[in-house]
Design a protein around this motif. Sequence first.
Motif, PDB file in Angstrom:
ATOM      1  N   PRO A  33       0.804  -1.233   0.000  1.00  0.00           N
ATOM      2  CA  PRO A  33       0.000   0.000   0.000  1.00  0.00           C
ATOM      3  C   PRO A  33       0.830   1.273   0.000  1.00  0.00           C
ATOM      4  O   PRO A  33       0.382   2.318  -0.475  1.00  0.00           O
ATOM      5  CB  PRO A  33      -0.837  -0.128   1.290  1.00  0.00           C
ATOM      6  CG  PRO A  33      -0.090  -1.093   2.140  1.00  0.00           C
ATOM      7  CD  PRO A  33       0.584  -2.037   1.204  1.00  0.00           C
ATOM      8  N   ASP A  34       2.072   1.199   0.513  1.00  0.00           N
ATOM      9  CA  ASP A  34       2.931   2.387   0.505  1.00  0.00           C
ATOM     10  C   ASP A  34       3.326   2.771  -0.916  1.00  0.00           C
ATOM     11  O   ASP A  34       3.380   3.964  -1.259  1.00  0.00           O
ATOM     12  CB  ASP A  34       4.189   2.131   1.338  1.00  0.00           C
ATOM     13  CG  ASP A  34       3.883   2.005   2.829  1.00  0.00           C
ATOM     14  OD1 ASP A  34       2.848   2.561   3.258  1.00  0.00           O
ATOM     15  OD2 ASP A  34       4.662   1.350   3.535  1.00  0.00           O
ATOM     16  N   ILE A  35       3.599   1.774  -1.739  1.00  0.00           N
ATOM     17  CA  ILE A  35       3.927   2.046  -3.145  1.00  0.00           C
ATOM     18  C   ILE A  35       2.711   2.612  -3.867  1.00  0.00           C
ATOM     19  O   ILE A  35       2.825   3.540  -4.685  1.00  0.00           O
ATOM     20  CB  ILE A  35       4.435   0.769  -3.834  1.00  0.00           C
ATOM     21  CG1 ILE A  35       5.774   0.345  -3.227  1.00  0.00           C
ATOM     22  CG2 ILE A  35       4.566   0.965  -5.332  1.00  0.00           C
ATOM     23  CD1 ILE A  35       6.335  -0.934  -3.807  1.00  0.00           C
ATOM     24  N   THR A  36       1.534   2.068  -3.567  1.00  0.00           N
ATOM     25  CA  THR A  36       0.304   2.586  -4.177  1.00  0.00           C
ATOM     26  C   THR A  36       0.087   4.048  -3.809  1.00  0.00           C
ATOM     27  O   THR A  36      -0.215   4.882  -4.660  1.00  0.00           O
ATOM     28  CB  THR A  36      -0.907   1.746  -3.732  1.00  0.00           C
ATOM     29  OG1 THR A  36      -0.757   0.413  -4.215  1.00  0.00           O
ATOM     30  CG2 THR A  36      -2.197   2.333  -4.282  1.00  0.00           C
ATOM     31  N   ALA A  37       0.254   4.364  -2.524  1.00  0.00           N
ATOM     32  CA  ALA A  37       0.082   5.750  -2.069  1.00  0.00           C
ATOM     33  C   ALA A  37       1.100   6.667  -2.723  1.00  0.00           C
ATOM     34  O   ALA A  37       0.781   7.812  -3.088  1.00  0.00           O
ATOM     35  CB  ALA A  37       0.203   5.807  -0.551  1.00  0.00           C
ATOM     36  N   HIS A  38       2.338   6.179  -2.883  1.00  0.00           N
ATOM     37  CA  HIS A  38       3.373   6.989  -3.520  1.00  0.00           C
ATOM     38  C   HIS A  38       3.058   7.226  -4.995  1.00  0.00           C
ATOM     39  O   HIS A  38       3.195   8.353  -5.495  1.00  0.00           O
ATOM     40  CB  HIS A  38       4.730   6.306  -3.374  1.00  0.00           C
ATOM     41  CG  HIS A  38       5.854   7.046  -4.018  1.00  0.00           C
ATOM     42  ND1 HIS A  38       6.311   8.262  -3.562  1.00  0.00           N
ATOM     43  CD2 HIS A  38       6.618   6.744  -5.121  1.00  0.00           C
ATOM     44  CE1 HIS A  38       7.295   8.687  -4.326  1.00  0.00           C
ATOM     45  NE2 HIS A  38       7.498   7.788  -5.272  1.00  0.00           N
ATOM     46  N   ALA A 165       9.326   4.611   4.181  1.00  0.00           N
ATOM     47  CA  ALA A 165      10.528   3.771   4.252  1.00  0.00           C
ATOM     48  C   ALA A 165      10.859   3.146   2.916  1.00  0.00           C
ATOM     49  O   ALA A 165      12.037   3.046   2.536  1.00  0.00           O
ATOM     50  CB  ALA A 165      10.331   2.691   5.308  1.00  0.00           C
ATOM     51  N   SER A 166       9.843   2.718   2.176  1.00  0.00           N
ATOM     52  CA  SER A 166      10.071   2.050   0.886  1.00  0.00           C
ATOM     53  C   SER A 166       9.842   2.968  -0.296  1.00  0.00           C
ATOM     54  O   SER A 166      10.017   2.546  -1.444  1.00  0.00           O
ATOM     55  CB  SER A 166       9.157   0.818   0.764  1.00  0.00           C
ATOM     56  OG  SER A 166       7.792   1.186   0.886  1.00  0.00           O
ATOM     57  N   THR A 167       9.440   4.192  -0.048  1.00  0.00           N
ATOM     58  CA  THR A 167       9.172   5.145  -1.141  1.00  0.00           C
ATOM     59  C   THR A 167       9.730   6.508  -0.776  1.00  0.00           C
ATOM     60  O   THR A 167      10.164   6.745   0.357  1.00  0.00           O
ATOM     61  CB  THR A 167       7.661   5.273  -1.405  1.00  0.00           C
ATOM     62  OG1 THR A 167       7.021   5.775  -0.207  1.00  0.00           O
ATOM     63  CG2 THR A 167       7.039   3.940  -1.789  1.00  0.00           C
ATOM     64  N   GLY A 168       9.709   7.396  -1.718  1.00  0.00           N
ATOM     65  CA  GLY A 168      10.134   8.758  -1.450  1.00  0.00           C
ATOM     66  C   GLY A 168       9.052   9.535  -0.717  1.00  0.00           C
ATOM     67  O   GLY A 168       7.860   9.215  -0.795  1.00  0.00           O
ATOM     68  N   LYS A 169       9.476  10.555  -0.027  1.00  0.00           N
ATOM     69  CA  LYS A 169       8.530  11.371   0.730  1.00  0.00           C
ATOM     70  C   LYS A 169       7.754  12.298  -0.177  1.00  0.00           C
ATOM     71  O   LYS A 169       6.581  12.600   0.076  1.00  0.00           O
ATOM     72  CB  LYS A 169       9.303  12.184   1.785  1.00  0.00           C
ATOM     73  CG  LYS A 169       8.435  12.808   2.858  1.00  0.00           C
ATOM     74  CD  LYS A 169       9.306  13.458   3.925  1.00  0.00           C
ATOM     75  CE  LYS A 169       8.454  14.051   5.022  1.00  0.00           C
ATOM     76  NZ  LYS A 169       9.277  14.688   6.088  1.00  0.00           N
ATOM     77  N   LEU A 175       9.357  19.615  -5.045  1.00  0.00           N
ATOM     78  CA  LEU A 175       8.438  19.718  -3.917  1.00  0.00           C
ATOM     79  C   LEU A 175       9.077  19.291  -2.604  1.00  0.00           C
ATOM     80  O   LEU A 175       8.451  19.412  -1.547  1.00  0.00           O
ATOM     81  CB  LEU A 175       7.187  18.850  -4.175  1.00  0.00           C
ATOM     82  CG  LEU A 175       6.254  19.306  -5.289  1.00  0.00           C
ATOM     83  CD1 LEU A 175       5.104  18.322  -5.461  1.00  0.00           C
ATOM     84  CD2 LEU A 175       5.715  20.702  -5.019  1.00  0.00           C
ATOM     85  N   ASN A 176      10.301  18.791  -2.678  1.00  0.00           N
ATOM     86  CA  ASN A 176      10.993  18.299  -1.491  1.00  0.00           C
ATOM     87  C   ASN A 176      11.553  19.485  -0.706  1.00  0.00           C
ATOM     88  O   ASN A 176      12.658  19.970  -0.959  1.00  0.00           O
ATOM     89  CB  ASN A 176      12.117  17.338  -1.884  1.00  0.00           C
ATOM     90  CG  ASN A 176      12.637  16.555  -0.703  1.00  0.00           C
ATOM     91  OD1 ASN A 176      12.539  16.998   0.445  1.00  0.00           O
ATOM     92  ND2 ASN A 176      13.191  15.386  -0.969  1.00  0.00           N
ATOM     93  N   ILE A 177      10.777  19.937   0.243  1.00  0.00           N
ATOM     94  CA  ILE A 177      11.167  21.118   1.018  1.00  0.00           C
ATOM     95  C   ILE A 177      12.383  20.848   1.890  1.00  0.00           C
ATOM     96  O   ILE A 177      13.104  21.778   2.274  1.00  0.00           O
ATOM     97  CB  ILE A 177       9.964  21.594   1.869  1.00  0.00           C
ATOM     98  CG1 ILE A 177      10.193  23.027   2.363  1.00  0.00           C
ATOM     99  CG2 ILE A 177       9.691  20.643   3.008  1.00  0.00           C
ATOM    100  CD1 ILE A 177       8.957  23.652   2.980  1.00  0.00           C
ATOM    101  N   ASP A 178      12.651  19.563   2.168  1.00  0.00           N
ATOM    102  CA  ASP A 178      13.828  19.216   2.973  1.00  0.00           C
ATOM    103  C   ASP A 178      15.130  19.439   2.199  1.00  0.00           C
ATOM    104  O   ASP A 178      16.190  19.627   2.797  1.00  0.00           O
ATOM    105  CB  ASP A 178      13.755  17.751   3.414  1.00  0.00           C
ATOM    106  CG  ASP A 178      12.528  17.480   4.272  1.00  0.00           C
ATOM    107  OD1 ASP A 178      12.098  18.407   4.978  1.00  0.00           O
ATOM    108  OD2 ASP A 178      12.005  16.348   4.208  1.00  0.00           O
TER     109      ASP A 178
END
Length: 234
Positions: A33-38, A165-169, A175-178
């Motif tokens: 599901p983490d990959i799906t959300a990403h 953990a398995s995908t990018g934020k 868009l990566n504010i970090d």
Amino acid sequence: MYIKNVYFSTAYRMMTAIFLFYGILCHLSFTNPDITAHNISFFTVQSNIFCFLCFYILITQTLRGSKSTLTETKYAATLCIIVTFLCFHYAVVSAKTYNGGVLNLTMANFIAHYVAPTLVCLDWLLFTPKGRICWYSPVLWILAPMSYFFLIIIRALCHPPEAFASTGKYPYFFLNIDIVGTRVYIYVIAYLLFFLLLGYIFYAVDKLLYYCSKVHLPKYKSAESMVTPTSPLT
């Protein structure tokens, strides 16, 4: 200047909805599901979902015989998927091939970035009445990418680090504010201005097609109509 055949337009829109649904489905993972959300966080998938929902509602309204209420929403969805094609083709594909890289274009990417945008644009060109876009409509359309950016940032801030953990934020580097810091606001504003510019180009093309459809060739009188009627007394 558009095709008014309801059966043909409905069949075409059903075909387009199938391609959109297939492109979305290919980006989902049924095991992680983490990959799906990403994957769903990408603007590509979001624009395909946006268009699929518009086409689904439009088809449903047509089959029920009700009037469509998605005029502005469908224009916004069309513009979103045009941006999907332009950014992928001219930013991703062109950059990779220019640097000598080999682009492994999967079927899912081909449908989501090329087939779906083409079908959606043809729907607007062939089956959508022209001349109904207001001058301020492009300003309303940028609410779609604005909502997308806010949702992505909120998702990144509200979820714990373990969720990524398995995908990018973030789906995109800008868009990566970090990493980019406050420059993210410059990127977002530039993207919104680009979206607004495309919106007014879209508006101008729509008006041009509308006025072209109103131009008719002069009607020449027939030979019979040019004969002056004579009086029965002469």
